[in-house]
Design a protein around this motif. Structure first.
Motif, PDB file in Angstrom:
ATOM      1  N   ARG A 104      40.215  34.724  -1.279  1.00  0.00           N
ATOM      2  CA  ARG A 104      39.893  34.447  -2.679  1.00  0.00           C
ATOM      3  C   ARG A 104      38.620  33.617  -2.794  1.00  0.00           C
ATOM      4  NH1 ARG A 104      45.646  32.755  -5.442  1.00  0.00           N
ATOM      5  NH2 ARG A 104      47.033  33.977  -4.119  1.00  0.00           N
ATOM      6  N   GLY A 105      37.935  33.781  -3.914  1.00  0.00           N
ATOM      7  CA  GLY A 105      36.791  32.938  -4.213  1.00  0.00           C
ATOM      8  C   GLY A 105      35.781  32.865  -3.088  1.00  0.00           C
ATOM      9  N   ASN A 106      35.505  31.649  -2.629  1.00  0.00           N
ATOM     10  CA  ASN A 106      34.516  31.436  -1.571  1.00  0.00           C
ATOM     11  C   ASN A 106      35.120  31.352  -0.176  1.00  0.00           C
ATOM     12  OD1 ASN A 106      33.151  29.545  -4.093  1.00  0.00           O
ATOM     13  ND2 ASN A 106      31.906  31.129  -3.123  1.00  0.00           N
ATOM     14  N   SER A 107      36.431  31.543  -0.062  1.00  0.00           N
ATOM     15  CA  SER A 107      37.061  31.572   1.267  1.00  0.00           C
ATOM     16  C   SER A 107      36.966  32.971   1.872  1.00  0.00           C
ATOM     17  CB  SER A 107      38.541  31.161   1.174  1.00  0.00           C
ATOM     18  OG  SER A 107      38.664  29.798   0.846  1.00  0.00           O
ATOM     19  N   SER A 108      36.942  33.019   3.185  1.00  0.00           N
ATOM     20  CA  SER A 108      36.925  34.313   3.868  1.00  0.00           C
ATOM     21  C   SER A 108      38.362  34.747   4.149  1.00  0.00           C
ATOM     22  CB  SER A 108      36.100  34.223   5.155  1.00  0.00           C
ATOM     23  OG  SER A 108      36.664  33.296   6.069  1.00  0.00           O
ATOM     24  N   ASP A 109      38.517  35.774   4.976  1.00  0.00           N
ATOM     25  CA  ASP A 109      39.848  36.292   5.287  1.00  0.00           C
ATOM     26  C   ASP A 109      39.810  36.899   6.679  1.00  0.00           C
ATOM     27  OD1 ASP A 109      42.499  36.866   4.960  1.00  0.00           O
ATOM     28  OD2 ASP A 109      42.230  38.424   3.440  1.00  0.00           O
ATOM     29  N   THR A 110      40.943  36.878   7.335  1.00  0.00           N
ATOM     30  CA  THR A 110      41.067  37.476   8.658  1.00  0.00           C
ATOM     31  C   THR A 110      42.392  38.220   8.722  1.00  0.00           C
ATOM     32  OG1 THR A 110      39.843  35.604   9.604  1.00  0.00           O
ATOM     33  CG2 THR A 110      40.995  37.059  11.144  1.00  0.00           C
ATOM     34  N   LYS A 111      42.349  39.494   8.943  1.00  0.00           N
ATOM     35  CA  LYS A 111      43.565  40.306   9.008  1.00  0.00           C
ATOM     36  C   LYS A 111      44.126  40.267  10.435  1.00  0.00           C
ATOM     37  CE  LYS A 111      42.947  41.503   4.757  1.00  0.00           C
ATOM     38  NZ  LYS A 111      42.571  42.831   4.307  1.00  0.00           N
ATOM     39  N   PRO A 112      45.425  40.558  10.619  1.00  0.00           N
ATOM     40  CA  PRO A 112      46.420  40.830   9.596  1.00  0.00           C
ATOM     41  C   PRO A 112      46.906  39.542   8.943  1.00  0.00           C
ATOM     42  CG  PRO A 112      47.474  40.887  11.737  1.00  0.00           C
ATOM     43  CD  PRO A 112      46.001  40.682  11.992  1.00  0.00           C
ATOM     44  N   TYR A 113      47.509  39.687   7.773  1.00  0.00           N
ATOM     45  CA  TYR A 113      48.015  38.538   7.046  1.00  0.00           C
ATOM     46  C   TYR A 113      49.334  38.052   7.630  1.00  0.00           C
ATOM     47  CZ  TYR A 113      50.100  35.636   3.454  1.00  0.00           C
ATOM     48  OH  TYR A 113      50.689  34.587   2.800  1.00  0.00           O
ATOM     49  N   SER A 114      49.569  36.741   7.527  1.00  0.00           N
ATOM     50  CA  SER A 114      50.889  36.186   7.805  1.00  0.00           C
ATOM     51  C   SER A 114      51.024  34.874   7.056  1.00  0.00           C
ATOM     52  CB  SER A 114      51.103  35.947   9.306  1.00  0.00           C
ATOM     53  OG  SER A 114      50.302  34.870   9.762  1.00  0.00           O
ATOM     54  N   THR A 115      52.248  34.516   6.736  1.00  0.00           N
ATOM     55  CA  THR A 115      52.506  33.232   6.093  1.00  0.00           C
ATOM     56  C   THR A 115      52.017  32.092   6.970  1.00  0.00           C
ATOM     57  OG1 THR A 115      54.469  34.145   5.009  1.00  0.00           O
ATOM     58  CG2 THR A 115      54.320  31.744   5.145  1.00  0.00           C
ATOM     59  N   GLU A 116      52.215  32.244   8.279  1.00  0.00           N
ATOM     60  CA  GLU A 116      51.818  31.195   9.218  1.00  0.00           C
ATOM     61  C   GLU A 116      50.318  30.897   9.121  1.00  0.00           C
ATOM     62  OE1 GLU A 116      53.691  33.798   9.917  1.00  0.00           O
ATOM     63  OE2 GLU A 116      55.616  32.809  10.294  1.00  0.00           O
ATOM     64  N   LYS A 117      49.517  31.924   8.890  1.00  0.00           N
ATOM     65  CA  LYS A 117      48.076  31.702   8.772  1.00  0.00           C
ATOM     66  C   LYS A 117      47.741  30.868   7.535  1.00  0.00           C
ATOM     67  CE  LYS A 117      46.371  35.753  11.298  1.00  0.00           C
ATOM     68  NZ  LYS A 117      45.546  36.981  11.225  1.00  0.00           N
ATOM     69  N   GLU A 118      48.457  31.118   6.443  1.00  0.00           N
ATOM     70  CA  GLU A 118      48.210  30.297   5.245  1.00  0.00           C
ATOM     71  C   GLU A 118      48.637  28.854   5.475  1.00  0.00           C
ATOM     72  OE1 GLU A 118      47.385  31.438   1.470  1.00  0.00           O
ATOM     73  OE2 GLU A 118      48.861  33.074   1.423  1.00  0.00           O
ATOM     74  N   VAL A 119      49.705  28.656   6.229  1.00  0.00           N
ATOM     75  CA  VAL A 119      50.107  27.291   6.583  1.00  0.00           C
ATOM     76  C   VAL A 119      49.030  26.644   7.456  1.00  0.00           C
ATOM     77  CG1 VAL A 119      51.800  25.906   7.850  1.00  0.00           C
ATOM     78  CG2 VAL A 119      52.576  27.758   6.346  1.00  0.00           C
ATOM     79  N   ASP A 120      48.449  27.410   8.362  1.00  0.00           N
ATOM     80  CA  ASP A 120      47.353  26.891   9.188  1.00  0.00           C
ATOM     81  C   ASP A 120      46.169  26.463   8.316  1.00  0.00           C
ATOM     82  OD1 ASP A 120      48.763  27.374  11.522  1.00  0.00           O
ATOM     83  OD2 ASP A 120      47.758  29.278  11.944  1.00  0.00           O
ATOM     84  N   ASP A 121      45.909  27.225   7.256  1.00  0.00           N
ATOM     85  CA  ASP A 121      44.812  26.871   6.342  1.00  0.00           C
ATOM     86  C   ASP A 121      45.070  25.498   5.723  1.00  0.00           C
ATOM     87  OD1 ASP A 121      43.991  29.459   6.892  1.00  0.00           O
ATOM     88  OD2 ASP A 121      44.594  30.263   4.933  1.00  0.00           O
ATOM     89  N   ILE A 122      46.310  25.284   5.287  1.00  0.00           N
ATOM     90  CA  ILE A 122      46.662  24.001   4.667  1.00  0.00           C
ATOM     91  C   ILE A 122      46.588  22.873   5.693  1.00  0.00           C
ATOM     92  CG2 ILE A 122      48.478  22.728   3.466  1.00  0.00           C
ATOM     93  CD1 ILE A 122      49.427  25.505   2.405  1.00  0.00           C
TER      94      ILE A 122
END
Length: 265
Positions: free
Chosen positions: A64-82
């Motif tokens: 989203r917005g100015n953040s990038s992304d790395t596939k595949p998605y997982s909940t754990e990756k979003e927790v890593d972001d936080i």
């Protein structure tokens, strides 16, 4: 988007997470729900209100917005972001999660333990019964099919209508200043669907040791008002409150005094 005060952290998988800092006081990381980004007007208004008492970390979730992304998605990756944001804030922080962001706040508290000092969630949108789960599955299939066809605008409108947004609100969206960016976020709806497609994992949430406040709006959807008390019952240090007169788009001015009471203890 305003990039003047924008900063970045790098998550474990190399994803760049954009964020801004405002206000003063205890650190509070703002975790948004589906279909929005950090510079979306309602998000900015809420962060401005909370900044009266807290040092707000307002970030773009991945993709989203100015953040990038790395596939595949997982909940754990979003927790890593936080976790990367918490580390940038000094190694400890409080969390506020709204809607699907509430799911992420709970998952982060469960995984990171003492790195998370306190948690507030509002309107965690898990499904609450088999009928609701089946209905949400059908909605998810429609949205994911539209996304696979590249029909981002239709996917966003279908999702928002399907979760109960008023028809007039959905109809007016293309006229709003944020729509140009908002519909480009449609691919991340798949992430929010992944977070909210099942019943709350109550057995796992018994392991959350972080002091937690669980809020729902008295006018919020039935599934939200049902699962909120269920979560509060199993999280050892949780307190539940239904906020009278509030719906899913809760007023930050109503929340602020409740935040101050909880986080200042």
């Amino acid at each position: 988007m305003d990039k003047r005060n924008m900063k970045y952290v790098t998550s474990k998988d190399g994803t760049k997470i954009a964020y801004d800092i405002s206000g003063s006081g205890p650190v509070l990381i703002n975790i948004t729900g589906a279909s929005v980004f950090r510079n979306f007007s309602p998000v900015l208004q809420a962060v401005k209100t909370f900044s009266q008492s807290f040092t707000m970390y307002n970030y773009d979730r991945r993709g989203r917005g100015n953040s990038s992304d790395t596939k595949p998605y997982s909940t754990e990756k979003e927790v890593d972001d936080i976790e990367a944001l918490i580390d940038a804030a000094g190694g400890k922080a409080n969390l506020y999660g709204h809607s699907s962001g509430a799911v992420l706040a709970l998952e982060t508290a469960l995984k990171l333990g003492k790195k998370v000092e306190k948690v507030v969630i509002y309107d965690a949108p898990y499904v609450h019964n088999e009928a609701g789960k089946e209905k949400y599955k059908k909605l998810a299939n429609k949205v994911l099919t539209l996304l696979s066809e590249g029909s981002n605008k239709r996917a966003m409108k279908t999702f928002l209508s399907g979760i109960g947004m008023p028809k007039f609100f959905v109809w007016l969206l293309p006229l709003s200043p944020g729509w140009k960016i908002m519909h480009t976020l449609a691919p991340t709806l798949a992430y929010d669907i992944e977070l909210t497609k099942d019943f709350p994992p109550l057995e796992r949430f018994k392991g959350i040791k972080t002091p937690t406040r669980i809020f729902v709006g008295s006018k919020s959807p039935e599934n939200i008002r049902t699962v909120g008390p269920q979560i509060a019952e199993v999280v050892p240090n949780a307190v539940f409150e239904e906020i009278d007169g509030q719906d899913h788009m809760v007023s930050a001015k109503v929340l602020l005094p409740k935040f101050k009471t909880f986080f200042d203890k």
